[in-house]
Design a protein around this motif. Structure first.
Motif, PDB file in Angstrom:
ATOM      1  N   GLU A  36      10.155   6.849  -7.820  1.00 35.82           N
ATOM      2  CA  GLU A  36       9.510   6.138  -6.726  1.00 35.82           C
ATOM      3  C   GLU A  36      10.197   6.465  -5.402  1.00 35.82           C
ATOM      4  O   GLU A  36      11.410   6.676  -5.364  1.00 35.82           O
ATOM      5  CB  GLU A  36       9.660   4.644  -7.003  1.00 35.82           C
ATOM      6  N   THR A  37       9.428   6.509  -4.338  1.00 36.89           N
ATOM      7  CA  THR A  37       9.977   6.623  -2.986  1.00 36.89           C
ATOM      8  C   THR A  37       9.483   5.415  -2.192  1.00 36.89           C
ATOM      9  O   THR A  37       8.829   4.531  -2.741  1.00 36.89           O
ATOM     10  CB  THR A  37       9.521   7.934  -2.307  1.00 36.89           C
ATOM     11  N   ASP A  38       9.747   5.402  -0.900  1.00 41.60           N
ATOM     12  CA  ASP A  38       9.281   4.274  -0.081  1.00 41.60           C
ATOM     13  C   ASP A  38       7.802   4.410   0.292  1.00 41.60           C
ATOM     14  O   ASP A  38       7.222   3.521   0.890  1.00 41.60           O
ATOM     15  CB  ASP A  38      10.147   4.121   1.172  1.00 41.60           C
ATOM     16  N   LYS A  39       7.185   5.507  -0.052  1.00 44.78           N
ATOM     17  CA  LYS A  39       5.765   5.751   0.216  1.00 44.78           C
ATOM     18  C   LYS A  39       4.970   5.384  -1.045  1.00 44.78           C
ATOM     19  O   LYS A  39       5.416   5.651  -2.161  1.00 44.78           O
ATOM     20  CB  LYS A  39       5.600   7.246   0.534  1.00 44.78           C
ATOM     21  N   PRO A  40       3.802   4.766  -0.909  1.00 47.51           N
ATOM     22  CA  PRO A  40       3.039   4.354  -2.098  1.00 47.51           C
ATOM     23  C   PRO A  40       2.582   5.552  -2.941  1.00 47.51           C
ATOM     24  O   PRO A  40       2.287   6.621  -2.425  1.00 47.51           O
ATOM     25  CB  PRO A  40       1.824   3.619  -1.528  1.00 47.51           C
ATOM     26  N   MET A  41       2.555   5.340  -4.253  1.00 50.34           N
ATOM     27  CA  MET A  41       2.045   6.367  -5.169  1.00 50.34           C
ATOM     28  C   MET A  41       0.552   6.131  -5.345  1.00 50.34           C
ATOM     29  O   MET A  41       0.140   5.030  -5.711  1.00 50.34           O
ATOM     30  CB  MET A  41       2.772   6.285  -6.514  1.00 50.34           C
ATOM     31  N   ALA A  75       8.034  17.203  -5.060  1.00 46.92           N
ATOM     32  CA  ALA A  75       7.063  16.254  -4.505  1.00 46.92           C
ATOM     33  C   ALA A  75       5.716  16.387  -5.195  1.00 46.92           C
ATOM     34  O   ALA A  75       5.323  17.473  -5.632  1.00 46.92           O
ATOM     35  CB  ALA A  75       6.886  16.506  -3.011  1.00 46.92           C
ATOM     36  N   ASN A 120      -0.564  12.516   0.403  1.00 47.76           N
ATOM     37  CA  ASN A 120      -0.660  11.078   0.620  1.00 47.76           C
ATOM     38  C   ASN A 120       0.063  10.261  -0.453  1.00 47.76           C
ATOM     39  O   ASN A 120       0.081   9.048  -0.388  1.00 47.76           O
ATOM     40  CB  ASN A 120      -2.129  10.653   0.668  1.00 47.76           C
ATOM     41  N   CYS A 121       0.621  10.949  -1.440  1.00 49.66           N
ATOM     42  CA  CYS A 121       1.277  10.263  -2.560  1.00 49.66           C
ATOM     43  C   CYS A 121       2.791  10.315  -2.388  1.00 49.66           C
ATOM     44  O   CYS A 121       3.349  11.355  -2.049  1.00 49.66           O
ATOM     45  CB  CYS A 121       0.875  10.910  -3.883  1.00 49.66           C
ATOM     46  N   GLY A 122       3.446   9.202  -2.645  1.00 50.37           N
ATOM     47  CA  GLY A 122       4.893   9.124  -2.489  1.00 50.37           C
ATOM     48  C   GLY A 122       5.694   9.449  -3.735  1.00 50.37           C
ATOM     49  O   GLY A 122       6.917   9.364  -3.722  1.00 50.37           O
TER      50      GLY A 122
END
Length: 114
Positions: free
Chosen positions: A17-22, A79, A84-86
């Protein structure tokens, strides 16, 4: 008889997980294993074919012994190909396994060639 064994690393590829939404249906902690030429998906884990397409070309190199200065050794986080995916995918060497050349191919070993 000539020893024709070689060693490959077994790999674990895990969704991080990152801080960007999956947005591609990834779940943190989902993973698959690479053992030899086999990709093993544990029960209830799935991966987008687009994410797999970005990871697959790297796996054979990650399985092999590398020069300590080779970037392929240090770069282990990939990545998601959807901008658009985190989600990111971490490739980890988990252990090694011995294989036999003669059990993997019918081509003979040519000493001293490419």
């Amino acid at each position: 008889m000539m020893n024709d064994t070689f060693t490959l690393y077994n790999l674990r590829v895990e969704v991080i997980e990152t801080d960007k939404p999956m947005v591609c249906g990834h779940n943190a902690g989902d993973y698959f294993l690479v053992i030899g030429e086999d990709i093993i998906f544990p029960e209830n884990n799935s991966f987008s074919m687009y994410a797999l397409s970005s990871i697959l070309p790297l796996l054979p190199a990650k399985q092999r012994m590398l020069h300590p200065n080779d970037w392929m050794l240090s770069d282990s986080v990939i990545a998601c190909p959807d901008p658009n995916c985190g989600a990111v995918f971490k490739i980890t060497r988990i252990d090694t396994k011995e294989f036999s050349h003669s059990e993997c191919t019918v081509e003979p070993i040519h000493k001293g060639e490419g």
